[in-house]
Design an enzyme around this catalytic site. Structure first.
Site, PDB file in Angstrom:
ATOM      1  N   HIS A 159     -27.870 -33.367 -16.194  1.00 34.58           N
ATOM      2  CA  HIS A 159     -28.199 -32.850 -14.841  1.00 34.58           C
ATOM      3  C   HIS A 159     -27.924 -31.350 -14.763  1.00 34.58           C
ATOM      4  O   HIS A 159     -27.683 -30.822 -13.681  1.00 34.58           O
ATOM      5  CB  HIS A 159     -27.399 -33.564 -13.740  1.00 34.58           C
ATOM      6  CG  HIS A 159     -27.388 -35.051 -13.868  1.00 34.58           C
ATOM      7  ND1 HIS A 159     -28.278 -35.859 -13.203  1.00 34.58           N
ATOM      8  CD2 HIS A 159     -26.611 -35.875 -14.610  1.00 34.58           C
ATOM      9  CE1 HIS A 159     -28.042 -37.134 -13.525  1.00 34.58           C
ATOM     10  NE2 HIS A 159     -27.040 -37.158 -14.381  1.00 34.58           N
ATOM     11  N   SER A 283     -39.008  -4.259 -19.597  1.00 35.54           N
ATOM     12  CA  SER A 283     -39.734  -4.200 -18.338  1.00 35.54           C
ATOM     13  C   SER A 283     -40.285  -2.797 -18.171  1.00 35.54           C
ATOM     14  O   SER A 283     -39.671  -1.824 -18.588  1.00 35.54           O
ATOM     15  CB  SER A 283     -38.788  -4.544 -17.187  1.00 35.54           C
ATOM     16  OG  SER A 283     -39.232  -3.933 -15.989  1.00 35.54           O
ATOM     17  N   LYS A 289     -33.878  -4.312 -18.846  1.00 37.79           N
ATOM     18  CA  LYS A 289     -34.342  -5.675 -19.122  1.00 37.79           C
ATOM     19  C   LYS A 289     -34.567  -5.987 -20.589  1.00 37.79           C
ATOM     20  O   LYS A 289     -34.951  -5.151 -21.394  1.00 37.79           O
ATOM     21  CB  LYS A 289     -35.645  -5.927 -18.370  1.00 37.79           C
ATOM     22  CG  LYS A 289     -35.451  -5.982 -16.874  1.00 37.79           C
ATOM     23  CD  LYS A 289     -34.839  -7.278 -16.443  1.00 37.79           C
ATOM     24  CE  LYS A 289     -35.950  -8.224 -16.034  1.00 37.79           C
ATOM     25  NZ  LYS A 289     -35.430  -9.504 -15.585  1.00 37.79           N
ATOM     26  N   GLU A 296     -41.240 -17.869 -22.721  1.00 33.57           N
ATOM     27  CA  GLU A 296     -41.942 -18.216 -21.472  1.00 33.57           C
ATOM     28  C   GLU A 296     -43.398 -18.573 -21.735  1.00 33.57           C
ATOM     29  O   GLU A 296     -43.951 -19.496 -21.137  1.00 33.57           O
ATOM     30  CB  GLU A 296     -41.855 -17.054 -20.480  1.00 33.57           C
ATOM     31  CG  GLU A 296     -40.454 -16.815 -19.971  1.00 33.57           C
ATOM     32  CD  GLU A 296     -40.352 -15.486 -19.241  1.00 33.57           C
ATOM     33  OE1 GLU A 296     -40.539 -15.478 -18.021  1.00 33.57           O
ATOM     34  OE2 GLU A 296     -40.090 -14.460 -19.889  1.00 33.57           O
TER      35      GLU A 296
END
Ligand code: ARG
Length: 471
Positions: A159, A283, A289, A296
């Site tokens: 969980h 970024s 970043k 992704e």
């Protein structure tokens, strides 16, 4: 451009319209089955010669011509004529242009309908093997990561809440195990089908077979396969293609789940995993970043493969038995799903290859979340307490720790533990020994059950994997 020279021009009075030509063609993508098309044609010609429908000289002219065409395609010299629609007609026309009359006999007892089903089946067998070997690379990467991480203790999650301590390497092996299941699924498909006697469609003709004395069993045997049980079914079925795209969708799903896991682990909040900078992106606006874009994209591309699977299922839905031109669309989806998964696997193996679990970030977090609670309950079981009672006792101890601002069960003294034990109607009292089962590092060493995430069972898994992959 229109073509007045198609094989059916005796019946169709006009040349195909230019718009229709472009609309109907599949050569722009089915050319990637040229190898399988040629292999099928050679097996078919061998069979035709064997049953006496062509002579030996014709057979060898056909084989020689087809091999030449194959070499020409491989060298990039071959010109694919769109007006000939598909790989089957393009190759047959090129053959006839080269060798004349024997080329005109090759299509005896066959149709593009059994040809295309055959080509796709053989292409899928080859491509399933390709994916299996790509998965091997990924497995090797996971297993060496597991080896590098065999001393690192980390929390496991259910969980997404802290569960029990494990060896970090055991989690890497869990992913390996998942992808190895994909290999089993693909191995089945690479053998040709879902049943014990995978049948080559060649010899089915357009739908009803042939009145000529062809021998489909001989053609099929050239590929270690069987003759069609039903020519009608063989030309209509794309079940193997669906199985293949489903298997690819499962690989994509596993990649997506793994990617998500590592995206979470790469966040500042976790910082459990480090991947090489060359597999991250910055970024354009935020200078600090370091984004996991490759992961992704893998997570996202799973959606494309699911789309391909549903696209294929939807094409098949409602098709009457026998060949229908709708079936031409299957290849776009099969090829695309294959390309997507193949590229993702290459990317994944490269990323895992040089990733590592960040022990410095993981270790301080082990104190949080009472990761040793289950281990304590199991220790009480070894002392004669029923598990349900033990669960209750430890639950009470955890609540007590939280109330007293203690972060770990090992911060409780023996008296406190025994006091709670006494309150639970058990006569068992425990000694100092209890502390050997507390603390994440101790727990991760204590697992004994087969397949467990630490201790001896983890080392056994690692050993089995290394042996299997020859590492
Ligand atoms: N290009 C077609 C396909 O991919 C080959 C079969 C065409 N057969 C036919 N009778 N029109 O499915």
């Amino acid at each position: 451009m229109t073509s007045p020279n198609k094989s059916w021009q005796a019946r169709i009075s006009e040349a195909t319209d230019a718009i229709a030509q472009r609309f109907v063609e599949s050569i722009s993508y089915d050319r990637r089955m040229y190898k399988q098309d040629i292999a099928g044609s050679i097996a078919h010609a061998n069979m035709l010669a064997h049953v006496g429908l062509i002579n030996q000289a014709e057979r060898s002219a056909i084989e020689k011509g087809l091999r030449e065409i194959e070499r020409e395609i491989e060298s990039g010299q071959f010109v694919f004529d769109e007006s000939l629609e598909d790989i089957h007609m393009v190759i047959e026309a090129a053959l006839t242009q080269r060798i004349g009359e024997p080329g005109r006999k090759l299509h005896t007892g066959r149709s593009r309908n059994d040809q295309v089903a055959t080509d796709l089946m053989l292409w899928i067998c080859d491509s399933a093997k390709e994916i299996i070997s790509q998965i091997d690379h990924l497995l090797k990467a996971y297993v060496s990561l597991a080896r590098r991480s065999s001393e690192i203790v980390m929390p496991s999650y259910t969980h997404l809440q802290r569960a029990q301590p494990i060896i970090a390497g055991a989690e890497a092996l869990a992913w390996a195990q998942m992808f190895s299941g994909d290999q089993d699924r693909l191995a089945h498909i690479a053998r040709g089908a879902f049943n014990d006697q995978p049948e080559l469609p060649l010899g089915s003709g357009a739908i009803a077979g042939s009145s000529l004395p062809i021998d489909p069993q001989q053609t099929a045997a050239a590929f270690g396969l069987f003759a069609p049980a039903s020519s009608i079914e063989r030309t209509a079925s794309r079940d193997q293609a669906v199985d293949f795209v489903f298997a690819l969708a499962m690989v994509a799903q596993h990649l997506s789940r793994w990617a998500e896991q590592w995206i979470i682990y790469m966040s500042s909040e976790f910082g459990f995993i480090r991947i090489a900078d060359r597999y991250t992106t910055g970024s354009s606006m935020m200078p600090q970043k370091r984004n996991p874009d490759m992961l992704e994209l893998m997570r996202g591309r799973c959606g494309n493969v699911y789309g391909d699977l549903f696209g294929l299922m939807t094409i098949l839905k409602g098709l009457p038995i026998g060949y229908n031109r709708d079936l031409q669309e299957d290849k776009r989806l099969v090829f695309r799903a294959y390309d997507t998964v193949s590229q993702c696997l290459t990317m994944a193996a490269a990323i895992v290859d040089c990733a590592h679990f960040d022990q410095q970030r993981i270790e301080p977090t082990l104190e949080r979340g009472f990761l040793d609670a289950t281990s304590l309950a199991e220790y009480l079981v070894t002392q004669g307490v029923a598990f349900r009672t033990a669960h209750h006792i430890v639950g009470t101890l955890v609540a007590r720790c939280e109330k007293e601002g203690k972060v770990g069960l090992d911060q409780l003294d023996l008296d406190a533990i025994n006091e709670v034990m006494a309150g639970h109607e058990t006569k068992v009292r425990i000694t100092q020994e209890v502390y050997t089962c507390l603390g994440a590092a101790n727990v991760a060493r204590r697992y004994r059950s087969a397949g467990a995430g630490g201790g001896e069972p983890f080392l056994q898994q690692l050993q089995t994997w290394e042996k299997r992959l020859g590492l």
